[in-house]
Scaffold this motif. Sequence first.
Motif, PDB file in Angstrom:
ATOM      1  N   UNK A 184     -69.282 -25.575 -26.274  1.00 16.22           N
ATOM      2  CA  UNK A 184     -70.305 -25.678 -27.312  1.00 16.22           C
ATOM      3  C   UNK A 184     -70.384 -24.382 -28.109  1.00 16.22           C
ATOM      4  N   UNK A 185     -70.963 -24.431 -29.306  1.00 15.72           N
ATOM      5  CA  UNK A 185     -71.103 -23.228 -30.137  1.00 15.72           C
ATOM      6  C   UNK A 185     -71.785 -22.081 -29.400  1.00 15.72           C
ATOM      7  N   UNK A 186     -71.262 -20.876 -29.635  1.00 18.68           N
ATOM      8  CA  UNK A 186     -71.823 -19.682 -29.026  1.00 18.68           C
ATOM      9  C   UNK A 186     -71.091 -19.213 -27.789  1.00 18.68           C
ATOM     10  N   UNK A 187     -70.141 -20.011 -27.315  1.00 18.72           N
ATOM     11  CA  UNK A 187     -69.365 -19.642 -26.127  1.00 18.72           C
ATOM     12  C   UNK A 187     -67.988 -19.101 -26.505  1.00 18.72           C
ATOM     13  N   UNK A 188     -67.369 -18.330 -25.600  1.00 19.90           N
ATOM     14  CA  UNK A 188     -66.114 -17.638 -25.939  1.00 19.90           C
ATOM     15  C   UNK A 188     -64.948 -18.551 -26.312  1.00 19.90           C
ATOM     16  N   UNK A 189     -64.995 -19.823 -25.899  1.00 17.11           N
ATOM     17  CA  UNK A 189     -63.893 -20.735 -26.232  1.00 17.11           C
ATOM     18  C   UNK A 189     -64.130 -21.493 -27.525  1.00 17.11           C
ATOM     19  N   UNK A 190     -65.265 -21.227 -28.178  1.00 15.16           N
ATOM     20  CA  UNK A 190     -65.632 -21.985 -29.370  1.00 15.16           C
ATOM     21  C   UNK A 190     -65.130 -21.303 -30.638  1.00 15.16           C
ATOM     22  N   UNK A 191     -64.205 -21.959 -31.326  1.00 15.86           N
ATOM     23  CA  UNK A 191     -63.696 -21.501 -32.631  1.00 15.86           C
ATOM     24  C   UNK A 191     -63.163 -20.072 -32.585  1.00 15.86           C
ATOM     25  N   UNK A 192     -62.502 -19.724 -31.498  1.00 13.11           N
ATOM     26  CA  UNK A 192     -61.878 -18.406 -31.375  1.00 13.11           C
ATOM     27  C   UNK A 192     -60.353 -18.499 -31.340  1.00 13.11           C
ATOM     28  N   UNK A 193     -59.820 -19.697 -31.518  1.00 14.60           N
ATOM     29  CA  UNK A 193     -58.373 -19.915 -31.685  1.00 14.60           C
ATOM     30  C   UNK A 193     -57.551 -19.261 -30.587  1.00 14.60           C
ATOM     31  N   UNK A 194     -57.814 -19.667 -29.352  1.00 16.17           N
ATOM     32  CA  UNK A 194     -57.128 -19.100 -28.206  1.00 16.17           C
ATOM     33  C   UNK A 194     -55.939 -19.962 -27.804  1.00 16.17           C
ATOM     34  N   UNK A 195     -55.032 -19.362 -27.038  1.00 17.50           N
ATOM     35  CA  UNK A 195     -53.854 -20.070 -26.542  1.00 17.50           C
ATOM     36  C   UNK A 195     -54.135 -20.634 -25.150  1.00 17.50           C
ATOM     37  N   UNK A 196     -53.182 -21.401 -24.633  1.00 17.11           N
ATOM     38  CA  UNK A 196     -53.327 -21.969 -23.291  1.00 17.11           C
ATOM     39  C   UNK A 196     -53.535 -20.899 -22.237  1.00 17.11           C
ATOM     40  N   UNK A 197     -52.894 -19.765 -22.398  1.00 20.13           N
ATOM     41  CA  UNK A 197     -53.042 -18.678 -21.427  1.00 20.13           C
ATOM     42  C   UNK A 197     -54.416 -18.021 -21.519  1.00 20.13           C
ATOM     43  N   UNK A 198     -55.010 -18.032 -22.704  1.00 18.12           N
ATOM     44  CA  UNK A 198     -56.280 -17.339 -22.913  1.00 18.12           C
ATOM     45  C   UNK A 198     -57.514 -18.198 -22.634  1.00 18.12           C
ATOM     46  N   UNK A 199     -57.370 -19.512 -22.784  1.00 17.00           N
ATOM     47  CA  UNK A 199     -58.536 -20.389 -22.687  1.00 17.00           C
ATOM     48  C   UNK A 199     -59.231 -20.389 -21.321  1.00 17.00           C
ATOM     49  N   UNK A 200     -58.506 -20.431 -20.203  1.00 16.24           N
ATOM     50  CA  UNK A 200     -59.207 -20.515 -18.921  1.00 16.24           C
ATOM     51  C   UNK A 200     -60.233 -19.406 -18.709  1.00 16.24           C
ATOM     52  N   UNK A 201     -59.898 -18.177 -19.046  1.00 16.92           N
ATOM     53  CA  UNK A 201     -60.849 -17.086 -18.864  1.00 16.92           C
ATOM     54  C   UNK A 201     -62.023 -17.229 -19.815  1.00 16.92           C
ATOM     55  N   UNK A 202     -61.751 -17.660 -21.041  1.00  9.43           N
ATOM     56  CA  UNK A 202     -62.843 -17.855 -21.994  1.00  9.43           C
ATOM     57  C   UNK A 202     -63.812 -18.923 -21.492  1.00  9.43           C
ATOM     58  N   UNK A 203     -63.296 -19.992 -20.933  1.00  7.66           N
ATOM     59  CA  UNK A 203     -64.152 -21.039 -20.389  1.00  7.66           C
ATOM     60  C   UNK A 203     -64.960 -20.518 -19.209  1.00  7.66           C
ATOM     61  N   UNK A 204     -64.332 -19.719 -18.385  1.00  5.55           N
ATOM     62  CA  UNK A 204     -65.029 -19.146 -17.230  1.00  5.55           C
ATOM     63  C   UNK A 204     -66.144 -18.198 -17.662  1.00  5.55           C
TER      64      UNK A 204
END
Length: 250
Positions: A184-204
Amino acid sequence: MNIGIVGTGHIGATLVKKLSAAGHSVKVANSRGPETIEADLLQDGAQPVTATEVFEDVDVVILSIPMKVLPEYRELAMGLNDSVVLIDTSNHYPMRDGKLLEDSKDIEAEWVQESLGRPIVKAFNAIGAPALAGDGRPDWATGLIAIPITGDREEDKATTISLINDIGFDAYDAGAITESWRIQPGNPAYCTDLTLDELPQALANANAERAPKLRDIFVEAAYERMTDAAETNPPADWGVQLSRILYAPK
């Protein structure tokens, strides 16, 4: 694949173009009628139809409309064959939608599922329109942008992942609808254009308490900047860079 899309805003229009160009049979509707669908959306074979016709004889329906409007499609959604994949691209912005959730920490996609009366996949909500319109490889990324999705039915998510791959992006299964608050908006995985390697940490690193506050800060900053966009002409990645700064974990 036969796909129906409701909504011709930035995300919906881009999906019409990209999915048609990828060889899918696409029907598209908006709130104003098929005669108002712009010709450039139809250049690769998409067909302008009514909202009711979008839901007929399709494998996938994509709703790309403001969250507050979604309940109007409950009857059509509930009438779909159970095998049809229903994808929602919306996000809750209280200044646009009004207060739809009882609490700011409530999960938006759960509200959508309850409003539509059937399972959904949450997808394409966590990528900005400029990035989605591109080729998946912006200058600042080291690989393809990965689009996170959530949903409760594995077959629905598999179909959605296939469509994302078809239009030139990676896809990341971020879990069940109960986990969709992480995109959802406001979280690190939202509209930050991350790659597969970067997304898991952003979600965490997602934070349900901070996210609504950061979302509103972004909106205020964007409004101030965009009101004189004709003079300042912000670059295409301006929103991505601001999102990365604001939504980064403490």
